[in-house]
Scaffold this active site. Structure first.
Site, PDB file in Angstrom:
ATOM      1  N   SER A 233       0.823  -1.194   0.000  1.00  0.00           N
ATOM      2  CA  SER A 233       0.000   0.000   0.000  1.00  0.00           C
ATOM      3  C   SER A 233       0.868   1.259   0.000  1.00  0.00           C
ATOM      4  O   SER A 233       1.651   1.466  -0.920  1.00  0.00           O
ATOM      5  CB  SER A 233      -0.954  -0.062   1.195  1.00  0.00           C
ATOM      6  OG  SER A 233      -1.986   0.871   1.072  1.00  0.00           O
ATOM      7  N   ASP A 456      -9.349  -3.906  -5.831  1.00  0.00           N
ATOM      8  CA  ASP A 456      -8.869  -3.287  -4.589  1.00  0.00           C
ATOM      9  C   ASP A 456      -9.453  -1.881  -4.485  1.00  0.00           C
ATOM     10  O   ASP A 456      -9.344  -1.084  -5.411  1.00  0.00           O
ATOM     11  CB  ASP A 456      -7.343  -3.240  -4.615  1.00  0.00           C
ATOM     12  CG  ASP A 456      -6.716  -2.728  -3.331  1.00  0.00           C
ATOM     13  OD1 ASP A 456      -7.445  -2.207  -2.460  1.00  0.00           O
ATOM     14  OD2 ASP A 456      -5.491  -2.843  -3.194  1.00  0.00           O
ATOM     15  N   HIS A 485      -7.047  -6.127  -0.173  1.00  0.00           N
ATOM     16  CA  HIS A 485      -5.979  -5.133  -0.150  1.00  0.00           C
ATOM     17  C   HIS A 485      -4.752  -5.762   0.486  1.00  0.00           C
ATOM     18  O   HIS A 485      -4.720  -6.026   1.686  1.00  0.00           O
ATOM     19  CB  HIS A 485      -6.432  -3.916   0.653  1.00  0.00           C
ATOM     20  CG  HIS A 485      -5.420  -2.822   0.713  1.00  0.00           C
ATOM     21  ND1 HIS A 485      -4.942  -2.192  -0.413  1.00  0.00           N
ATOM     22  CD2 HIS A 485      -4.791  -2.232   1.760  1.00  0.00           C
ATOM     23  CE1 HIS A 485      -4.071  -1.266  -0.068  1.00  0.00           C
ATOM     24  NE2 HIS A 485      -3.955  -1.276   1.240  1.00  0.00           N
TER      25      HIS A 485
END
Length: 557
Positions: A233, A456, A485
């Protein structure tokens, strides 16, 4: 199953009309003195090395995990000025092959991991080597975690009294009144003032470029000539900054759930895109619940499931569950279902039980955890400081109000909560930077492996495509028709095989490779304690810990 995704059609079209006005004083980056300071700091760290010993008791890590600290400049333009210490954790490579007990695996160096945020720590990451999926990597690599600058215990930031944080119940209107907006604007201004007052001139130095520079100092302190890194991320963003700033220092990098690194997207427009994408993932969840209507009795269509959810929300607004769970806590709990589909059964269970007169599962799931208030407040402070410092933001509330009012008409689930999370950036008192143009040319860095789930919501798939375009020679592995995710070493054997081949053997698939999506979760019947325990254990195995990796559930996570 594939619900219609707002983001891929109407939402994407809407976002092209939204704007982000420049805000505050802007600093061009990086400067020559900061580049020099990063070199000085890395050379100093290489000479000093990193001494590991027992970890601080507060971390509650087992004895085989060892900890140390590395010094980095608060301001890289002044490498001999104030230093801050980053806490680092490590488990040495086991040299064991889980498939052949007689084979000794050669060590390949250190694998440094960052789980995202901004505001997340990976100090517990080295424990991941105990899990079966990670044992091959644990045999070849020292597993290294750390707390980035600002994240406790690494010179922790704070913007308000933790006792005032994570209180419930709270409201979360999807179409807020003007009076409610006015109240939230006042709170955002107060929060921004608190960050400035508590941290002073140091506040400006908590940003993504410095996170990338810190990573190079950590590499040097570990004695690694080149960096092997896995970022999830937000970790993909400053990992990409690292590759741009220090291309000759890259060995292998895995970017899991990539943030869109386009400077024009950092961070205001990325947050708009995220809110639109969550609407699609919210629809996926409701479709799954509807398919299991016989189990949960929440509705046989996604629309009926939404009505059940809204019924619960309305009741909680009048009478909070357990005195602590209001609409705000409900929304936060179900936002987490947008991150991880293995959370779906527990949330459907809790909603079903509540409507049948049993609020306990919902209270267990959604009530604020007061013991974690200090940690959560710290994570929020780092998240806010990094995002506000990184880039220009609109300073006119009318821009935020206009853009998000439009977006909320088609994507009401997450839009306004995302606004309130990021609104302090409109009133930020530290200088903003101009985002670095992430880009590498042919042959400048070894091929980087990018992983992305097609649906996502936290880091929409367009971001992975943009990251792939900007990093020459990179490879993008897509998990089709899936939305979890963070997909590294999850339930998809195809994805995991590509990671193993790359990190262990240096082998990569074709530049654009697809894996079929992993199976959807199976429903757990209300009251099934074994199923609930299994879900808890599954959540605990995620490398980054809780949803959003111990940060508030917002971009980039």
């Amino acid at each position: 199953m594939r619900a219609a995704a707002l983001y891929s059609a109407a939402g994407a079209m809407l976002l092209t009309t939204l704007s982000a006005a420049p805000a505050g004083s802007i600093e061009a980056a990086p400067r020559a003195d900061e580049r020099h300071g990063a070199t000085v700091a890395a050379d100093r760290a290489a000479s000093a090395g990193l001494t590991f010993g027992a970890c601080p008791k507060k971390l509650e890590l087992p004895s085989h995990v060892r900890c140390g600290t590395v010094s980095v400049p608060l301001d890289y333009a002044r490498p001999d000025g104030k230093q801050i210490r980053l806490t680092v954790s490590r488990v040495r490579a086991t040299h064991k092959d889980p498939n052949n007990s007689k084979r000794r695996v050669p060590r390949q160096g250190a694998l440094v991991y960052n789980p995202g945020g901004p505001g997340a720590s990976s100090l517990h990451f080295p424990l991941i080597g105990l899990l079966p999926a990670w044992k091959r990597l644990a045999g070849a690599y020292d597993l290294v975690g750390y707390a980035p600058r600002g994240v406790a215990p690494s010179a922790p930031l704070s913007c308000e009294d933790p006792k005032q944080f994570s209180k419930g119940p709270t409201q979360a209107p999807t179409h807020p009144s003007e009076a409610y907006k006015k109240e939230r604007v006042a709170r955002a201004k107060a929060y921004a003032r608190g960050c400035a007052r508590r941290n002073g001139s140091a506040l400006r130095h908590y940003n993504s470029l410095n996170n990338a520079r810190d990573l190079d100092v950590l590499r040097a302190a570990l004695g690694e000539r080149k960096l092997t890194f896995m970022g999830a991320s937000y970790g993909t963003y400053f990992g990409a900054l690292y590759a741009t700033l220090f291309p000759s220092h890259v060995r292998r990098m895995v970017f899991d759930s990539a943030v869109n690194p386009d400077p024009a997207q950092i961070w205001y427009r990325n947050n708009l895109a995220q809110s639109a994408a969550f609407e699609g993932r919210w629809a996926d969840f409701r479709e799954w619940v509807a398919e299991h209507h016989k189990v949960y009795r929440l509705g046989a269509t996604p629309e009926e499931v939404l009505r059940s959810y809204e019924k619960v929300r309305a009741r909680l607004a009048v009478r909070p569950a357990g005195g602590k769970v209001g609409p705000g806590q409900l929304q936060e709990a179900f936002l987490q279902a947008g991150y991880y589909d293995d959370y779906w059964p527990a949330r459907a269970q809790a909603l079903s039980a509540y409507l049948k007169g049993d609020p306990k599962p919902l209270v267990e799931l959604a009530a604020p955890v007061t013991q974690a208030a200090a940690e959560d407040e710290n994570s929020r402070a780092v998240y806010t400081a990094v995002e506000c410092n990184d880039a220009p933001w609109p300073t006119d509330w009318a821009v935020w109000d206009r853009d998000n009012t439009r977006l909320a008409r088609v994507a009401p689930f997450e839009t306004w909560d995302n606004v309130w999370m990021n609104l302090p950036c409109a009133y930020w008192q530290a200088p903003r930077q101009e985002p670095l143009d992430v880009r590498t040319g042919p042959g400048e860095v070894p091929p980087i492996l990018i992983l992305a789930a097609e649906r996502d919501a936290a880091t929409p798939y367009d971001g992975a495509l943009e990251m792939h375009r900007r990093l020459s020679g990179s490879v993008l592995v897509t998990e089709r028709d899936a939305g979890t995710h963070g997909i590294a070493y999850g339930p998809n054997a195809c994805v995991n095989g590509h990671i193993d081949a790359y990190l262990l053997e240096g082998r990569l698939p074709a530049r654009l490779t697809a894996c079929a999506g992993h199976p959807e979760p199976k429903p757990a019947r209300p009251g099934d304690r074994k199923a609930r325990q299994k879900l808890s254990e599954a959540a605990a195995t995620k490398p980054g810990g809780r949803p959003q990796d111990a940060t508030p559930a917002r971009l980039p996570h």
